[in-house]
Design a protein around this motif. Structure first.
Motif, PDB file in Angstrom:
ATOM      1  N   UNK A 178      51.776  43.112  26.561  1.00  0.00           N
ATOM      2  CA  UNK A 178      51.418  42.279  27.712  1.00  0.00           C
ATOM      3  C   UNK A 178      51.515  43.077  29.015  1.00  0.00           C
ATOM      4  N   UNK A 179      52.502  43.972  29.106  1.00  0.00           N
ATOM      5  CA  UNK A 179      52.667  44.775  30.329  1.00  0.00           C
ATOM      6  C   UNK A 179      51.436  45.629  30.596  1.00  0.00           C
ATOM      7  N   UNK A 180      50.821  46.173  29.515  1.00  0.00           N
ATOM      8  CA  UNK A 180      49.610  46.978  29.701  1.00  0.00           C
ATOM      9  C   UNK A 180      48.448  46.110  30.184  1.00  0.00           C
ATOM     10  N   UNK A 181      48.377  44.868  29.670  1.00  0.00           N
ATOM     11  CA  UNK A 181      47.316  43.953  30.115  1.00  0.00           C
ATOM     12  C   UNK A 181      47.487  43.637  31.603  1.00  0.00           C
ATOM     13  N   UNK A 182      48.721  43.363  32.018  1.00  0.00           N
ATOM     14  CA  UNK A 182      48.983  43.061  33.425  1.00  0.00           C
ATOM     15  C   UNK A 182      48.631  44.246  34.327  1.00  0.00           C
ATOM     16  N   UNK A 183      48.871  45.446  33.845  1.00  0.00           N
ATOM     17  CA  UNK A 183      48.635  46.635  34.657  1.00  0.00           C
ATOM     18  C   UNK A 183      47.164  46.802  34.999  1.00  0.00           C
ATOM     19  N   UNK A 184      46.276  46.214  34.189  1.00  0.00           N
ATOM     20  CA  UNK A 184      44.839  46.346  34.463  1.00  0.00           C
ATOM     21  C   UNK A 184      44.332  45.338  35.486  1.00  0.00           C
ATOM     22  N   UNK A 185      45.111  44.279  35.756  1.00  0.00           N
ATOM     23  CA  UNK A 185      44.685  43.262  36.726  1.00  0.00           C
ATOM     24  C   UNK A 185      44.933  43.785  38.132  1.00  0.00           C
ATOM     25  N   UNK A 186      44.000  43.524  39.017  1.00  0.00           N
ATOM     26  CA  UNK A 186      44.138  43.965  40.409  1.00  0.00           C
ATOM     27  C   UNK A 186      45.442  43.413  40.983  1.00  0.00           C
ATOM     28  N   UNK A 187      46.248  44.257  41.651  1.00  0.00           N
ATOM     29  CA  UNK A 187      47.553  43.805  42.141  1.00  0.00           C
ATOM     30  C   UNK A 187      47.476  42.623  43.099  1.00  0.00           C
ATOM     31  N   UNK A 188      46.361  42.482  43.827  1.00  0.00           N
ATOM     32  CA  UNK A 188      46.228  41.331  44.729  1.00  0.00           C
ATOM     33  C   UNK A 188      45.971  40.032  43.975  1.00  0.00           C
ATOM     34  N   UNK A 189      45.442  40.139  42.744  1.00  0.00           N
ATOM     35  CA  UNK A 189      45.092  38.951  41.967  1.00  0.00           C
ATOM     36  C   UNK A 189      46.175  38.549  40.973  1.00  0.00           C
ATOM     37  N   UNK A 190      47.030  39.495  40.572  1.00  0.00           N
ATOM     38  CA  UNK A 190      48.005  39.230  39.512  1.00  0.00           C
ATOM     39  C   UNK A 190      48.946  38.068  39.843  1.00  0.00           C
ATOM     40  N   UNK A 191      49.484  37.939  41.048  1.00  0.00           N
ATOM     41  CA  UNK A 191      50.385  36.805  41.317  1.00  0.00           C
ATOM     42  C   UNK A 191      49.712  35.458  41.092  1.00  0.00           C
ATOM     43  N   UNK A 192      48.459  35.312  41.539  1.00  0.00           N
ATOM     44  CA  UNK A 192      47.759  34.050  41.341  1.00  0.00           C
ATOM     45  C   UNK A 192      47.492  33.761  39.885  1.00  0.00           C
TER      46      UNK A 192
END
Length: 878
Positions: A370-384
């Protein structure tokens, strides 16, 4: 003429266009049973005829349903219809007359229509309504072109005649529907009478199944209930063999079942397709039961229940399943699963490709932490994204979110994904997995951004539009605090001349150059918006008044530089009005109004300058508005008067005619100058009824003269732009009884450049009834000898400015040149403004044939003019 911005009609505005009898109209349309029917040669032939007759690329027979426009026939267009909210024909059915849109791009109703701005890029449209009966307009016969064009009354009548042919064909459908209804009513009546014969027949006729009996040997039908007769038709004779009604694909199977049943004397049941009386095949559940007497089958009783809708639903369900599978593949949707117990994400091949992950050889899925999947999401979008996931976990519900992931091909432009997921619990009721779907929505996001930009920017100059201007100024004024702000309203000088003389394409190019120069002049110091036409606005936050004035000078200097438009080089100017906040207002509309007042004052002061708003400008506008109000009141009260100035022949000194000059004796202001009230009359359109009155009054007065002289009446450009000028001339002549050749209409050169072809055509029509045409103030406007070649004026009037300078050799040379042209064309030459003996002598030497001016007589009241005519002693040339 003042350019005005084109109003924009939204799809919602157009969707509200409905005839008052819409319900009745739709009922009549649907009673035709013509919608979605196959093409028919008669309708196609009419379309082709219209296409050839009017030389247009597109011709359509259009029917307007509740929410769509459907084409029964079409030429030059592939689509079989459009939504109704963009249909030009939605306007056509509002009246019985032919609707003509000669230039859709310039029409308030259609300028922003997607069929105009996009394919098929409609610019010309003409549509005749299809009138089924009085007030019932079900559609139209229309022709379409991608270029603006003129459309005559004769052509409109021809289009209406073709529409009558279409309507006649539609009435055939109407008659068919009526015949079917009458036939069904008669059939039901006959069935009811037959049902009364026996209780058995009544029961059988009430069943939805077909019921019949078949003899075992001859295998022919005997009894047939109402459903049977309805399905196969009343005209079918008894005795037809049962398999003759079966679908060719079912004949062998059904024949085998029948033979086996006869041999075993056992009932049987099967599904098969039976041919209806109109040739259509429908699925039925067929049951055959032997009726026995003493162990022998004496008759077979058959029933058939129509199950075509059930079979269709089953097929549709299968097709839907296939469609969903194909849609998922076509949409390139990726499937994923998140195991929350070990925080592993499993990706389908499509999902892996979306995340730029290579799928291992021989594998149909791959797993990543899951951590690798999160790393691919744009940092501005990940919190939302993660907030939405946590909400779905807490609610045990679904979630949907959009986010960006890296794009190795174009790092600066990440790809957009939309993800849908659903939480699943384990056997203990705790959330254990989340399964979902992911699709690439990058193209949609790009389109949305493009649409948002188009909605907020002018499509010609790419400057912010009026809506953005209003919102920006509102925010600027709300945040003003202690920092000042300035608003500059800008209008181009001589833009209309360029647009009219060089064409709209050149005008568009000029506006783009102006926009670029404004950007260069302002830079990042403010916001520039195009409000419409040649009107611009500049918002300068945090700008002092003296700095705003410096900006205005910079802008005026930049715009005043020569502009290259292809092979042409033009020079224009700019007028600027400045309003400053907070002292000139803190409300958007108020500040804008004050800047507009300053702009109005700048234009009145000679143009190519700027003015800062002052309180006195409100008073000047109020005075102008009061004068406009007084003009309307004076028109209703009949306070306007005509004075008459004589025109004298130089050869014999005799009166050739009088020019009618409008005067306004105001009850409190005194005599108001025509230079003051005529521009207001033209701007408001009041010049049209005033002009019609002047024509009738002048002709009536001329008809009473003791001499056969001509009456000259000035005609404004506005009167040519509005319908009714030719009718007003004809009415004035008819009411007064004045001979047409005694009426002379004076027009100015500026009129010729506005729509030269249309004006010249109108002048020819007026000339054809005997009216004389004079070219007034020659040499002061946009003089072009081509006008003299294209239209043979009866008279050319040399402007008083040349007469005033007649002692100048250059002025004399110009007048002699005009006289020479007049002699060659057989045109009279009148010199205006002759006030001295020296001027008279010089205009006589140059060859002018007539004179007009104070030396021969000032403008006179009707009584004075009559006395002047009776004396017949005008001043003669020396």
């Amino acid at each position: 003429m003042v350019d005005r911005p084109i109003l924009e009609f939204t799809p919602r505005d157009i969707a509200l266009l409905r005839p008052a009898n819409e319900t009745e109209r739709l009922a009549a349309l649907r009673d035709l049973n013509i919608l979605d029917t196959a093409p028919e040669t008669q309708f196609d032939a009419i379309c082709r005829t219209a296409q050839v007759l009017f030389d247009t690329p597109i011709a359509l027979v259009s029917l307007l349903d509740e929410d769509r426009q459907w084409f029964k026939a079409r030429c030059g267009l592939n689509d079989d219809g459009t939504s109704r909210d963009v249909a030009f024909c939605n306007h056509t059915i509002l009246a019985d007359e032919v609707l003509v849109v000669e230039d859709a791009g310039e029409d308030a109703r259609f300028g922003m229509n997607p069929l105009v701005t996009g394919e098929p890029r409609i610019r010309f449209y003409a549509g005749a309504p299809l009138i089924l009966r009085s007030g019932i307009r079900v559609g139209s016969l229309c022709i379409i072109d991608t270029k603006p064009r003129r459309f005559s009354t004769e052509q409109a009548n021809q289009l209406r005649d073709l529409a009558e042919v279409v309507t006649a064909n539609l009435r055939v459908y109407q008659d068919r529907s009526e015949h079917r209804r009458v036939a069904a009513t008669l059939e039901d009546t006959d069935d009811a009478l037959r049902d009364a014969n026996t209780r058995y027949a009544s029961l059988a006729d009430a069943l939805p199944q077909m019921v019949w009996t078949v003899s075992p040997e001859k295998r022919v039908t005997a009894y047939r209930n109402a459903s049977f007769r309805t399905y196969y038709g009343e005209t079918e004779r008894s005795g037809g063999r049962t398999h003759s009604r079966n679908h060719p694909g079912d004949v062998e199977r059904m024949s085998s079942a029948w033979e086996a049943a006869v041999s075993s004397k056992q009932a049987f049941e099967l599904e098969g397709r039976l041919r209806r009386h109109d040739g259509d095949y429908r699925w039925h559940r067929i049951v055959m039961i032997p009726l026995q007497r003493s162990g022998e089958v004496i008759e077979w009783l058959g029933t058939a229940l129509d199950i075509d809708h059930i079979i269709a639903a089953q097929n549709a369900l299968k097709a839907t399943g296939d469609l969903l599978r194909l849609a998922q593949e076509a949409a390139e949707a990726g499937i994923w699963e998140w195991d929350m117990r070990d925080d592993v994400v499993r990706l389908s091949p499509m999902s892996a490709r979306m995340h730029n992950l290579p799928l291992p050889v021989g594998r149909d899925a791959m797993e990543i932490p899951l951590a690798d999947w999160k790393a691919q999401v744009h940092p501005d979008d990940l919190p939302g994204v993660w907030d939405e996931v946590k909400r779905a976990i807490a609610d045990r519900s679904t979630y949907s979110c959009e986010f960006r992931i890296a794009n190795p091909a174009v790092p600066a432009e990440p790809r957009w994904m939309q993800s849908f997921g659903r939480m699943l619990d384990d056997e203990t009721g705790e959330p254990a997995r989340c399964v979902g779907l992911q699709i690439d929505i990058t193209d949609r996001k790009v389109s949305e951004a493009r649409i948002a930009h188009v909605a907020s920017h002018d499509n010609l100059t790419d400057l912010p539009n009026r809506a953005v201007f209003h919102a920006t100024l509102e925010k600027c004024l709300a945040d003003i605090g202690n920092a000042p702000a300035a608003l500059l309203c800008l209008d181009l000088d001589r833009f209309k001349t360029v647009n009219d003389t060089l064409g709209h394409h050149a005008g568009d190019g000029l506006l783009r150059v102006v926009a670029d120069r404004l950007r260069e002049s302002i830079g990042n110091d403010g916001v520039i918006a195009r409000l419409g036409g040649d009107e611009f606005a500049i918002i300068l936050p945090g700008t002092r008044l003296e700095d705003a004035q410096a900006f205005a000078r910079t802008v005026i200097d930049a715009i005043g530089q020569p502009i290259h438009l292809g092979s042409q080089v033009v020079t224009i100017g700019a007028s600027v009005g400045i309003a400053h906040a907070p002292e000139h207002g803190l409300e958007v509309d108020l500040l804008h109004r004050h800047a507009d007042l300053a702009l109005y004052r700048a234009k009145a002061a000679g143009r190519n300058s700027f003015q800062v708003y002052t309180k006195g400008m409100d008073e000047a506008l109020e005075d102008r508005n009061k004068l406009e109000f007084d003009m309307h009141l004076a028109h209703r009260k009949g306070e306007f008067r005509l004075n008459y100035q004589p025109i004298v022949g130089l050869a014999d000194g005799q009166i050739r005619g009088f020019e009618a000059l409008m005067r306004w004796p105001h009850p409190t202001r005194g005599m108001v100058s025509p230079a003051e009230f005529i521009p207001i009359a033209e701007e408001t359109g009041l010049v049209v009824p005033l002009g019609a009155w002047a024509l009738e009054e002048a002709c009536r007065f001329a008809a009473s003269w003791p001499i056969q002289a001509r009456i000259a009446v000035n005609v404004s450009a506005v009167q040519f732009q509005r319908p009714g000028l030719e009718a007003a001339v004809a009415n004035a002549l008819a009411v007064s009884g004045l001979a047409a050749d005694r009426l002379e209409l004076e027009i100015t050169e500026s009129l010729m450049i506005q729509d030269g072809d249309a004006v010249i055509a109108c002048l020819h029509r007026l000339r054809s009834i005997g009216v004389r045409i004079a070219l007034d103030d020659f040499g002061t406007g946009y003089s072009s000898l081509s006008y003299l070649r294209r239209f043979p004026f009866d008279k050319i009037k040399i402007d008083r400015s040349f007469v005033r300078e007649i002692d100048d050799l250059d002025a004399q040379a110009i007048v002699r040149a005009v006289v020479s042209i007049g002699e060659r064309l057989g045109t009279a030459i009148t010199a205006e403004g002759v006030e001295t003996e020296d001027q008279l002598a010089l205009v006589t030497q140059t060859g002018c044939t007539e004179v007009q001016g104070f030396l021969f007589g000032k403008p006179m009241t009707p009584e004075q003019a009559l006395a002047f005519m009776r004396e017949q002693s005008p001043r003669k040339a020396a």
